[in-house]
Design a protein around this motif. Structure first.
Motif, PDB file in Angstrom:
ATOM      1  N   GLY A  31       0.833  -1.207   0.000  1.00 48.72           N
ATOM      2  CA  GLY A  31       0.000   0.000   0.000  1.00 48.72           C
ATOM      3  C   GLY A  31       0.861   1.249   0.000  1.00 48.72           C
ATOM      4  N   GLU A  32       1.905   1.263   0.819  1.00 48.77           N
ATOM      5  CA  GLU A  32       2.791   2.433   0.881  1.00 48.77           C
ATOM      6  C   GLU A  32       3.538   2.609  -0.441  1.00 48.77           C
ATOM      7  OE1 GLU A  32       2.584   4.580   3.103  1.00 48.77           O
ATOM      8  OE2 GLU A  32       1.764   3.591   4.876  1.00 48.77           O
ATOM      9  N   GLN A  33       3.956   1.498  -1.048  1.00 45.23           N
ATOM     10  CA  GLN A  33       4.640   1.560  -2.350  1.00 45.23           C
ATOM     11  C   GLN A  33       3.693   2.148  -3.412  1.00 45.23           C
ATOM     12  OE1 GLN A  33       7.729   1.080  -3.446  1.00 45.23           O
ATOM     13  NE2 GLN A  33       7.135   1.414  -5.592  1.00 45.23           N
ATOM     14  N   MET A  59       7.170  10.869   1.650  1.00 39.33           N
ATOM     15  CA  MET A  59       6.691  10.386   2.954  1.00 39.33           C
ATOM     16  C   MET A  59       6.242   8.937   2.830  1.00 39.33           C
ATOM     17  SD  MET A  59       4.514  13.797   3.799  1.00 39.33           S
ATOM     18  CE  MET A  59       4.157  13.857   5.515  1.00 39.33           C
ATOM     19  N   GLU A  60       5.545   8.610   1.724  1.00 40.12           N
ATOM     20  CA  GLU A  60       5.060   7.245   1.542  1.00 40.12           C
ATOM     21  C   GLU A  60       6.224   6.257   1.435  1.00 40.12           C
ATOM     22  OE1 GLU A  60       2.220   7.113   2.353  1.00 40.12           O
ATOM     23  OE2 GLU A  60       0.772   8.278   1.205  1.00 40.12           O
ATOM     24  N   SER A  61       7.296   6.660   0.774  1.00 37.27           N
ATOM     25  CA  SER A  61       8.396   5.696   0.679  1.00 37.27           C
ATOM     26  C   SER A  61       9.107   5.544   2.027  1.00 37.27           C
ATOM     27  CB  SER A  61       9.334   6.015  -0.488  1.00 37.27           C
ATOM     28  OG  SER A  61      10.238   7.005  -0.152  1.00 37.27           O
ATOM     29  N   ARG A  62       9.098   6.590   2.851  1.00 36.91           N
ATOM     30  CA  ARG A  62       9.610   6.422   4.231  1.00 36.91           C
ATOM     31  C   ARG A  62       8.720   5.469   5.033  1.00 36.91           C
ATOM     32  NH1 ARG A  62      10.820  11.806   4.311  1.00 36.91           N
ATOM     33  NH2 ARG A  62       8.932  12.358   5.451  1.00 36.91           N
ATOM     34  N   HIS A  63       7.408   5.609   4.852  1.00 37.53           N
ATOM     35  CA  HIS A  63       6.489   4.703   5.559  1.00 37.53           C
ATOM     36  C   HIS A  63       6.783   3.250   5.192  1.00 37.53           C
ATOM     37  CE1 HIS A  63       3.277   8.158   5.602  1.00 37.53           C
ATOM     38  NE2 HIS A  63       4.335   8.418   6.363  1.00 37.53           N
ATOM     39  N   LYS A  64       6.987   3.036   3.898  1.00 39.71           N
ATOM     40  CA  LYS A  64       7.261   1.674   3.434  1.00 39.71           C
ATOM     41  C   LYS A  64       8.497   1.120   4.156  1.00 39.71           C
ATOM     42  CE  LYS A  64       8.686  -0.951  -0.609  1.00 39.71           C
ATOM     43  NZ  LYS A  64       9.259  -0.869  -1.963  1.00 39.71           N
ATOM     44  N   GLY A 139       4.149   7.521  14.189  1.00 42.37           N
ATOM     45  CA  GLY A 139       4.726   8.559  13.324  1.00 42.37           C
ATOM     46  C   GLY A 139       4.026   8.586  11.973  1.00 42.37           C
ATOM     47  N   VAL A 140       3.749   7.400  11.425  1.00 42.50           N
ATOM     48  CA  VAL A 140       3.159   7.302  10.090  1.00 42.50           C
ATOM     49  C   VAL A 140       1.744   7.883  10.061  1.00 42.50           C
ATOM     50  CG1 VAL A 140       2.291   5.671   8.362  1.00 42.50           C
ATOM     51  CG2 VAL A 140       4.571   5.328   9.367  1.00 42.50           C
ATOM     52  N   VAL A 141       0.934   7.553  11.068  1.00 45.62           N
ATOM     53  CA  VAL A 141      -0.480   7.938  10.993  1.00 45.62           C
ATOM     54  C   VAL A 141      -0.641   9.464  10.965  1.00 45.62           C
ATOM     55  CG1 VAL A 141      -1.125   7.898  13.450  1.00 45.62           C
ATOM     56  CG2 VAL A 141      -2.802   7.257  11.749  1.00 45.62           C
ATOM     57  N   ASP A 143       1.283  11.512   9.374  1.00 42.04           N
ATOM     58  CA  ASP A 143       1.461  11.872   7.961  1.00 42.04           C
ATOM     59  C   ASP A 143       0.198  11.571   7.155  1.00 42.04           C
ATOM     60  OD1 ASP A 143       4.094  12.585   8.458  1.00 42.04           O
ATOM     61  OD2 ASP A 143       4.968  10.768   7.586  1.00 42.04           O
ATOM     62  N   GLU A 144      -0.434  10.440   7.457  1.00 44.22           N
ATOM     63  CA  GLU A 144      -1.607  10.049   6.653  1.00 44.22           C
ATOM     64  C   GLU A 144      -2.739  11.076   6.793  1.00 44.22           C
ATOM     65  OE1 GLU A 144      -0.559   8.067   4.714  1.00 44.22           O
ATOM     66  OE2 GLU A 144       0.506   6.375   5.608  1.00 44.22           O
ATOM     67  N   TYR A 145      -2.881  11.655   7.972  1.00 46.09           N
ATOM     68  CA  TYR A 145      -3.885  12.718   8.123  1.00 46.09           C
ATOM     69  C   TYR A 145      -3.562  13.894   7.194  1.00 46.09           C
ATOM     70  CZ  TYR A 145      -6.202  10.626  12.208  1.00 46.09           C
ATOM     71  OH  TYR A 145      -6.916   9.804  13.034  1.00 46.09           O
ATOM     72  N   SER A 146      -2.285  14.195   7.027  1.00 48.20           N
ATOM     73  CA  SER A 146      -1.925  15.322   6.154  1.00 48.20           C
ATOM     74  C   SER A 146      -2.184  14.969   4.682  1.00 48.20           C
ATOM     75  CB  SER A 146      -0.481  15.771   6.390  1.00 48.20           C
ATOM     76  OG  SER A 146       0.438  14.904   5.767  1.00 48.20           O
ATOM     77  N   HIS A 147      -2.070  13.692   4.329  1.00 45.94           N
ATOM     78  CA  HIS A 147      -2.366  13.280   2.947  1.00 45.94           C
ATOM     79  C   HIS A 147      -3.870  13.372   2.673  1.00 45.94           C
ATOM     80  CE1 HIS A 147       1.447  10.566   3.225  1.00 45.94           C
ATOM     81  NE2 HIS A 147       1.703  11.849   3.371  1.00 45.94           N
ATOM     82  N   LEU A 148      -4.649  12.917   3.650  1.00 43.32           N
ATOM     83  CA  LEU A 148      -6.103  13.036   3.539  1.00 43.32           C
ATOM     84  C   LEU A 148      -6.487  14.511   3.399  1.00 43.32           C
ATOM     85  CD1 LEU A 148      -9.061  12.041   3.808  1.00 43.32           C
ATOM     86  CD2 LEU A 148      -8.727  11.950   6.283  1.00 43.32           C
TER      87      LEU A 148
HETATM   88 FE    FE Z   1       1.680   6.198   3.992  1.00 46.49          FE
END
Ligand code: FE
Ligand code: Y39
Ligand code: FE
Ligand code: FE
Length: 230
Positions: A31-33, A59-64, A139-141, A143-148
């Motif tokens: 999913g992150e990829q 950010m997504e590749s850091r999450h991965k 830490g990841v979640v 970031d996900e709020y900022s993507h939303l």
């Molecule tokens: Fe992510």
């Protein structure tokens, strides 16, 4: 802090836990990829926002990388083949929409549906995660709020001309989310994540997002009903 994981005496090294983790961890990595790739694609579709979208993709590749470390920490090998299959329908719909230049559909799939799915999954996972994975996921979640939020802001600014396409894309893609949740229900349960909690958190995030964009409560009720029988 007293963690639910301790209270529930979750055995992170049991075969059952690790077997389920090999699929859930793979889903998150895949999913992150895909999120990384989707934000790069969106950056090409919205050149004036390219720099911002490249930042989100990084950010997504850091999450991965973070979630790959979680798997290694538990000595689990992620089942990437399962994960690719898991995302295949949403992946295909995003690719098709991108090829047709349908920015609104792409944003609904990645920035609303997939981000809300991630936020729900990570919120439900955090209290029952091992210490290592919990710190990473916390830490990841954020970031996900900022993507939303990125998707909400763009769609709100372009709401009147996006409304019909959003409704069609919702109708096409929301049922897929329920199918995905059904596919992963048993494994999530093995990680002490309840499907009912995932559904509830997802619907709260998604409904709030639709409201922020400009949909009425009546619209949201109607749109949320799609796929409940999937
Ligand atoms: Fe992510
Ligand atoms: O924007 C993102 O980072 C999203 C790609 C990540 C999706 C993660 C999807 C998690 C679903 C896990 C289901 C576990 C029950
Ligand atoms: Fe994201
Ligand atoms: Fe259940």
């Amino acid at each position: 802090m007293q963690q639910l994981a301790t209270e529930l005496e979750i055995d992170f090294q049991s075969e059952k836990y690790k077997d389920a983790y090999s699929r859930i961890n793979a889903i998150v990595i895949e999913g992150e990829q895909e999120a990384y790739e989707n934000y790069i694609t969106l950056g090409e579709m919205l050149p004036e926002l390219k720099d911002q979208l490249i930042r989100l993709s990084k950010m997504e590749s850091r999450h991965k990388k973070g979630f790959e470390a979680c798997g290694r920490n538990l000595e689990v090998t992620p089942d990437m083949e399962f994960a690719k299959e898991f995302f295949a329908k949403l992946h295909q719909n995003f690719q098709t929409a991108a090829a047709e230049g349908k920015i609104v559909t792409c944003l609904l799939i990645q920035s609303l549906i997939i981000e809300c799915f991630a936020i729900a999954a990570y919120n439900i996972y955090i209290p029952v995660a091992d210490d290592f994975a919990r710190k990473i996921t916390e830490g990841v979640v954020k970031d996900e709020y900022s993507h939303l939020n990125f998707g909400e802001v763009w769609l709100k600014e372009n709401f009147p001309e996006s409304k019909a396409e959003l409704e069609a894309a919702n109708r096409q893609n929301l049922p897929i989310v329920w199918q995905m949740l059904n596919l992963v229900e048993k494994d999530a349960q093995s990680l002490a994540m309840e499907k009912e909690a995932l559904v509830e958190d997802f619907m709260i995030q998604y409904g709030e997002a639709l409201s922020n964009i400009g949909f009425t409560t009546r619209d949201i009720m109607r749109m949320s009903a799609y796929g409940l029988t999937a």
